[in-house]
Design an enzyme around this catalytic site. Structure first.
Site, mmCIF file in Angstrom:
data_model
loop_
_atom_site.group_PDB
_atom_site.id
_atom_site.type_symbol
_atom_site.label_atom_id
_atom_site.label_comp_id
_atom_site.label_asym_id
_atom_site.label_seq_id
_atom_site.Cartn_x
_atom_site.Cartn_y
_atom_site.Cartn_z
ATOM 1 N N ARG A 155 0.817 -1.210 0.000
ATOM 2 C CA ARG A 155 0.000 0.000 0.000
ATOM 3 C C ARG A 155 0.857 1.270 0.000
ATOM 4 N NH1 ARG A 155 -3.880 -1.224 4.016
ATOM 5 N NH2 ARG A 155 -5.310 -2.147 2.567
ATOM 6 N N GLY A 156 1.958 1.230 0.736
ATOM 7 C CA GLY A 156 2.858 2.396 0.816
ATOM 8 C C GLY A 156 3.433 2.760 -0.545
#
Length: 349
Positions: free
Chosen positions: A286-287
């Site tokens: 996600r980052g």
């Protein structure tokens, strides 16, 4: 659905002094809602709610199907309620109106039924109808859902909000009856760190994390107080002073939204973003994804064709600081840690 603009005047976004981190996070999420919302943590009385409410005035009005409780988009089937889809199938004429982008405040004591909506089981059994009473998620479709003191909200409810924000849909199931409706919104949460942080697995699902602090410079504090007094004394006149700046920023946001699909990011920069995430032990992907999206939104906002190293440096702390594993013995601020790793990987001074 309330189709009228709220009568209470809002403080102009362009008149807000300082808090650049928070303002940038909000603008980028408005340009690309897929970034995944913003969590704003800061001291009491730092204007978190004022800035979020000011954001709505920058957004252009949206076209909706009249009297539809879900703000259905007359052009996009993905953002239509089943009732509107049914009307289209039957070739019925739709009445279309323009309304202000919806902004829904979630009250702290809200129940799950109030948020998600309820199914009237008695009516459904006796009349054979799916009697659904829409909740706040329906009202927030195609707009902004703001949760003040999100860290004091029940974890289960935060989970429901994050699920809807990520999928764009809300499903309510009661006694074997299931209702599904579009709930695509930008989720903005704010809180005071003194009252406790969100659980890491919930925090990680917010796209960006902005920290705001009380300004220390006396001259800026005085300026803020003076501005607030001017606004309270004569809000209409105060807003008119910033009308031109507001319109410029609205135009810039609209143009960035259109330009977003054309923005390019090189493979080399994407690889370096992933290297930063890897060195910081960020769980999942996600980052990486959010950093790339936010950098593209920033490039679009600044009217460029391609993402630069500078763009990534500007937004990477906002995208990653809340994803680092907490070490109670570590004294280094997570934002500083992100910047140090970035500079090392990108060889950036």
């Amino acid at each position: 659905m309330n189709t009228k603009a709220t009568s209470r005047p809002t403080f102009p976004f362009t008149a807000i002094i300082g808090q650049e981190e928070m303002k940038l996070s909000l603008i980028l999420n408005v340009i690309d809602p897929k970034i995944g919302g913003v969590m704003i943590m800061g001291d009491r009385g730092t204007g978190k709610s004022t800035i979020v409410r000011a954001l709505i005035d920058l957004l252009p009005p949206i076209e909706v199907v009249e009297n539809d409780p879900y703000n259905s988009d007359p052009q996009d089937p993905e953002l239509m309620s089943s009732e509107v889809l049914e009307k289209i199938k039957k070739k019925e004429q739709l009445s279309i109106i323009k309304v202000k982008t919806p902004m829904v405040d979630l009250p702290l004591g809200a129940t799950e039924d109030r948020v998600c909506g309820t199914i009237n089981i008695e009516k459904a059994i006796s009349e054979g109808l799916k009697a659904f009473e829409p909740g706040l998620l329906a009202q927030a479709n195609r707009g902004i859902l703001y949760v003040d003191e999100v860290n004091l909200l029940d974890d289960h409810l935060v989970d429901v909000l994050l699920d809807s924000a990520a999928s764009g849909w809300n499903t309510v199931e009661r006694e074997g009856i299931s209702i599904c409706h579009p709930a695509k919104f930008i989720l903005i949460g704010s809180g005071n760190p003194e009252e406790g942080e969100l659980r890491p697995q919930l925090l990680d699902r917010f796209g960006m994390h902005a920290q705001i602090k009380t300004l220390k410079e006396p001259n800026l504090r005085v300026k803020i107080v003076q501005q607030r007094e001017s606004f309270d004394k004569d809000p209409i006149n105060f807003k008119n002073k910033y009308k031109e700046e507001q319109e410029k920023l609205t135009t810039k946001i609209e143009q960035a939204r259109k330009k977003l699909k054309e923005i390019k990011i090189s493979y080399d920069l994407m690889e370096k973003i992933s290297q930063v995430c890897s060195e910081l032990n960020v769980d999942g992907l996600r980052g990486d994804l959010v950093t790339s999206r936010a950098a593209k939104a920033l490039a679009a906002f600044e009217e460029r064709e391609e993402v630069t190293t500078r763009d990534i440096f500007t937004i990477i702390t906002l995208c990653l600081r809340h994803r680092l594993r907490k070490d109670p013995l570590e004294s280094v601020d997570s934002g500083f840690k992100v910047q140090q790793t970035f500079k090392k990987v990108f060889n950036y001074e």
